[in-house]
Design a protein around this motif. Structure first.
Motif, PDB file in Angstrom:
ATOM      1  N   LYS A   8      74.413   0.093  77.075  1.00  0.00           N
ATOM      2  CA  LYS A   8      75.183   0.488  75.868  1.00  0.00           C
ATOM      3  C   LYS A   8      74.371   1.308  74.894  1.00  0.00           C
ATOM      4  O   LYS A   8      74.703   2.283  74.099  1.00  0.00           O
ATOM      5  CB  LYS A   8      75.872  -0.731  75.455  1.00  0.00           C
ATOM      6  N   TYR A   9      73.131   0.647  74.497  1.00  0.00           N
ATOM      7  CA  TYR A   9      72.320   1.127  73.340  1.00  0.00           C
ATOM      8  C   TYR A   9      71.794   2.530  73.858  1.00  0.00           C
ATOM      9  O   TYR A   9      71.762   3.662  72.983  1.00  0.00           O
ATOM     10  CB  TYR A   9      71.209   0.089  73.224  1.00  0.00           C
ATOM     11  N   ASN A  10      71.396   2.647  75.105  1.00  0.00           N
ATOM     12  CA  ASN A  10      70.890   3.861  75.814  1.00  0.00           C
ATOM     13  C   ASN A  10      71.883   4.931  75.634  1.00  0.00           C
ATOM     14  O   ASN A  10      71.909   6.168  75.307  1.00  0.00           O
ATOM     15  CB  ASN A  10      70.375   3.699  77.101  1.00  0.00           C
ATOM     16  N   MET A  11      73.167   4.847  76.117  1.00  0.00           N
ATOM     17  CA  MET A  11      74.191   5.575  76.122  1.00  0.00           C
ATOM     18  C   MET A  11      74.516   6.026  74.687  1.00  0.00           C
ATOM     19  O   MET A  11      75.203   7.229  74.264  1.00  0.00           O
ATOM     20  CB  MET A  11      75.667   4.812  76.632  1.00  0.00           C
ATOM     21  N   GLY A  12      74.492   5.287  73.642  1.00  0.00           N
ATOM     22  CA  GLY A  12      74.581   5.711  72.235  1.00  0.00           C
ATOM     23  C   GLY A  12      73.558   6.516  71.812  1.00  0.00           C
ATOM     24  O   GLY A  12      73.952   6.949  70.703  1.00  0.00           O
ATOM     25  N   ASN A  13      72.320   6.711  72.102  1.00  0.00           N
ATOM     26  CA  ASN A  13      71.271   7.212  71.759  1.00  0.00           C
ATOM     27  C   ASN A  13      70.899   8.475  72.693  1.00  0.00           C
ATOM     28  O   ASN A  13      70.135   9.396  72.178  1.00  0.00           O
ATOM     29  CB  ASN A  13      70.064   6.521  71.510  1.00  0.00           C
ATOM     30  N   THR A  14      71.565   8.840  73.602  1.00  0.00           N
ATOM     31  CA  THR A  14      71.408   9.955  74.339  1.00  0.00           C
ATOM     32  C   THR A  14      72.299  10.624  74.946  1.00  0.00           C
ATOM     33  O   THR A  14      73.569  10.116  74.992  1.00  0.00           O
ATOM     34  CB  THR A  14      70.346   9.659  75.633  1.00  0.00           C
ATOM     35  N   SER A  15      72.462  11.821  75.159  1.00  0.00           N
ATOM     36  CA  SER A  15      73.443  12.801  75.818  1.00  0.00           C
ATOM     37  C   SER A  15      72.883  13.428  76.786  1.00  0.00           C
ATOM     38  O   SER A  15      71.769  13.885  76.967  1.00  0.00           O
ATOM     39  CB  SER A  15      74.086  13.810  74.623  1.00  0.00           C
ATOM     40  N   SER A  16      73.958  13.607  77.791  1.00  0.00           N
ATOM     41  CA  SER A  16      73.507  14.099  79.083  1.00  0.00           C
ATOM     42  C   SER A  16      74.185  15.447  79.450  1.00  0.00           C
ATOM     43  O   SER A  16      75.298  15.597  79.168  1.00  0.00           O
ATOM     44  CB  SER A  16      74.013  13.212  80.344  1.00  0.00           C
ATOM     45  N   THR A  17      73.317  16.509  79.773  1.00  0.00           N
ATOM     46  CA  THR A  17      73.869  17.698  79.889  1.00  0.00           C
ATOM     47  C   THR A  17      73.266  18.335  81.363  1.00  0.00           C
ATOM     48  O   THR A  17      71.990  18.534  81.459  1.00  0.00           O
ATOM     49  CB  THR A  17      73.507  18.956  78.960  1.00  0.00           C
ATOM     50  N   SER A  18      73.818  18.330  82.519  1.00  0.00           N
ATOM     51  CA  SER A  18      73.609  18.705  83.691  1.00  0.00           C
ATOM     52  C   SER A  18      72.302  17.944  84.145  1.00  0.00           C
ATOM     53  O   SER A  18      71.587  18.275  84.837  1.00  0.00           O
ATOM     54  CB  SER A  18      73.009  20.371  83.634  1.00  0.00           C
ATOM     55  N   GLY A  19      72.608  16.548  83.882  1.00  0.00           N
ATOM     56  CA  GLY A  19      71.691  15.556  84.299  1.00  0.00           C
ATOM     57  C   GLY A  19      70.507  15.462  83.601  1.00  0.00           C
ATOM     58  O   GLY A  19      69.439  14.655  83.700  1.00  0.00           O
ATOM     59  N   ILE A  20      70.291  16.300  82.424  1.00  0.00           N
ATOM     60  CA  ILE A  20      69.006  16.188  81.543  1.00  0.00           C
ATOM     61  C   ILE A  20      69.248  15.413  80.422  1.00  0.00           C
ATOM     62  O   ILE A  20      70.289  15.742  79.572  1.00  0.00           O
ATOM     63  CB  ILE A  20      68.427  17.417  81.035  1.00  0.00           C
ATOM     64  N   LYS A  21      68.622  14.142  79.976  1.00  0.00           N
ATOM     65  CA  LYS A  21      68.899  13.515  78.884  1.00  0.00           C
ATOM     66  C   LYS A  21      68.101  14.109  77.552  1.00  0.00           C
ATOM     67  O   LYS A  21      66.898  14.326  77.611  1.00  0.00           O
ATOM     68  CB  LYS A  21      68.187  12.133  79.277  1.00  0.00           C
ATOM     69  N   ILE A  22      69.041  14.512  76.554  1.00  0.00           N
ATOM     70  CA  ILE A  22      68.265  14.928  75.402  1.00  0.00           C
ATOM     71  C   ILE A  22      68.658  13.794  74.356  1.00  0.00           C
ATOM     72  O   ILE A  22      69.506  13.342  73.905  1.00  0.00           O
ATOM     73  CB  ILE A  22      69.094  16.283  74.991  1.00  0.00           C
ATOM     74  N   PRO A  23      67.491  13.504  73.474  1.00  0.00           N
ATOM     75  CA  PRO A  23      67.510  12.659  72.556  1.00  0.00           C
ATOM     76  C   PRO A  23      68.349  13.145  71.438  1.00  0.00           C
ATOM     77  O   PRO A  23      68.628  14.104  71.170  1.00  0.00           O
ATOM     78  CB  PRO A  23      66.152  12.257  71.902  1.00  0.00           C
ATOM     79  N   SER A  24      69.151  12.096  70.687  1.00  0.00           N
ATOM     80  CA  SER A  24      70.040  12.126  69.646  1.00  0.00           C
ATOM     81  C   SER A  24      69.549  11.675  68.560  1.00  0.00           C
ATOM     82  O   SER A  24      68.638  10.756  68.413  1.00  0.00           O
ATOM     83  CB  SER A  24      71.339  11.810  70.076  1.00  0.00           C
ATOM     84  N   GLY A  25      70.195  11.941  67.345  1.00  0.00           N
ATOM     85  CA  GLY A  25      69.739  11.303  66.043  1.00  0.00           C
ATOM     86  C   GLY A  25      68.284  11.716  65.472  1.00  0.00           C
ATOM     87  O   GLY A  25      68.010  12.699  65.684  1.00  0.00           O
ATOM     88  N   PRO A  26      67.586  10.941  64.788  1.00  0.00           N
ATOM     89  CA  PRO A  26      66.317  11.419  63.870  1.00  0.00           C
ATOM     90  C   PRO A  26      65.399  11.941  65.167  1.00  0.00           C
ATOM     91  O   PRO A  26      64.792  12.997  64.876  1.00  0.00           O
ATOM     92  CB  PRO A  26      65.745  10.139  63.541  1.00  0.00           C
ATOM     93  N   LEU A  27      65.215  11.444  66.527  1.00  0.00           N
ATOM     94  CA  LEU A  27      64.298  11.943  67.403  1.00  0.00           C
ATOM     95  C   LEU A  27      64.845  13.438  67.762  1.00  0.00           C
ATOM     96  O   LEU A  27      63.768  14.215  68.033  1.00  0.00           O
ATOM     97  CB  LEU A  27      64.319  11.105  68.587  1.00  0.00           C
ATOM     98  N   LYS A  28      66.052  13.525  67.929  1.00  0.00           N
ATOM     99  CA  LYS A  28      66.353  15.030  68.355  1.00  0.00           C
ATOM    100  C   LYS A  28      65.920  16.204  67.119  1.00  0.00           C
ATOM    101  O   LYS A  28      65.575  17.212  67.496  1.00  0.00           O
ATOM    102  CB  LYS A  28      68.002  15.090  68.478  1.00  0.00           C
TER     103      LYS A  28
END
Length: 304
Positions: A8-28
């Motif tokens: 659940k934590y990982n799903m809240g901090n990353t988004s998936s586009t075509s199978g590539i995980k892009i960090p979200s939030g401050p890291l992004k």
């Protein structure tokens, strides 16, 4: 339970586009900033160059529609130079002294004798003529050395050597090199090159070297013979001088002795002789020896 929390934590901090995980939030955000900085650096390095103090930069257009814009040159530049790498570029020439030693040149003298020249040139590019050099030749210094400058040196040698015979060239090497340098400076300076030094080693043909050696040997032999003659003449003069001196000394001595004897003889008068005899007489009458060996006493004869 822990696995579900982590997922659940990982799903809240990353988004998936075509199978590539892009960090979200401050890291992004940091990732975007870093990518932007990297892009700026790439663009900056492609659009900027540095022309140091020992160079002169020529900024030029890669193409130009204007016929008056010959070569597309904008002008010279130094330091940090910004340009559009798609349509513009920067070329540099060193302005400090360059030194180049060339391989042997072969040129003919006026009488067709073949001489070999080994030139060394030190030159620098006139910054005021850098644009003209680039516009006309559009190559670097190495290509200029092997092209235009080499041609100028050969032409100067060829033209000047045709003004000298073999003997005169060897006897007037300083004048020949001065003529070559003057002609070379004139042609190079007109194009924007300043000659700092120019030297050359001149090698005559082997046949001429043999003649020169023979001539030097003959001259040395003649000088040696002349010196020997002068030495003999000097020794002869010394001997004559000594003999004349001895003869004069003997004459002076003889004249002195003759003068002495003459003076003594003149001083001995009869009176002086008689006086000398009286002073030396012992009072006895002399005895005279007769023709038959008899002794006669003169005193007895005088007594009678």
């Amino acid at each position: 339970m822990n696995y579900q929390k982590n997922q659940k934590y990982n799903m809240g901090n990353t988004s998936s586009t075509s199978g590539i995980k892009i960090p979200s939030g401050p890291l992004k955000f940091l990732l975007y900033v870093g990518a932007a900085i990297l892009l700026v650096i790439i663009i900056f390095s492609a659009c900027c160059t540095v022309v140091d103090s020992g160079e002169v930069g020529i900024k030029f257009h890669k193409w130009s529609a204007s016929e008056q814009d010959y070569g597309g040159v904008e002008g010279t530049c130094k330091g940090w130079v910004f340009y559009n790498p798609i349509t513009t570029n920067v070329f540099t020439y060193p302005t400090f002294t360059q030194r180049k030693q060339y391989e042997t040149f072969s040129v003919n003298a006026k009488d067709a004798s073949l001489f070999e020249m080994d030139p060394t040139i030190a030159y620098r590019i006139n910054p005021d003529k850098a644009c003209d050099i680039f516009t006309k030749y559009r190559v670097g210094v190495k290509e200029l050395e092997e092209g235009y400058i080499r041609t100028c040196i050969y032409e100067a040698y060829r033209t000047c050597a045709n003004q000298y015979t073999s003997d005169s060239l060897m006897s007037n090497r300083a004048n020949f090199e001065r003529d070559v340098r003057a002609r070379l400076e004139k042609s190079l300076m007109a194009e924007g090159f300043l000659v700092e030094e120019f030297t050359s080693k001149i090698t005559p043909p082997s046949s001429l070297l043999s003649m020169i050696d023979a001539k030097n040997t003959a001259i040395q032999s003649a000088l040696k013979a002349e010196n020997e003659v002068k030495e003999a003449e000097a020794n002869a003069k010394i001997a004559v001088a000594k003999a004349e001196g001895a003869a004069k000394a003997m004459k002076i001595k003889a004249d002195a002795e003759a003068y002495y004897n003459k003076t003594i003889a003149a001083s001995l008068s009869p009176m002086i002789v008689q006086e000398d005899m009286i002073e030396k007489w012992d009072g006895k009458m002399p005895q005279i020896v007769g023709g038959n060996g008899m002794m006669l006493d003169i005193s007895k004869i005088l007594a009678k």
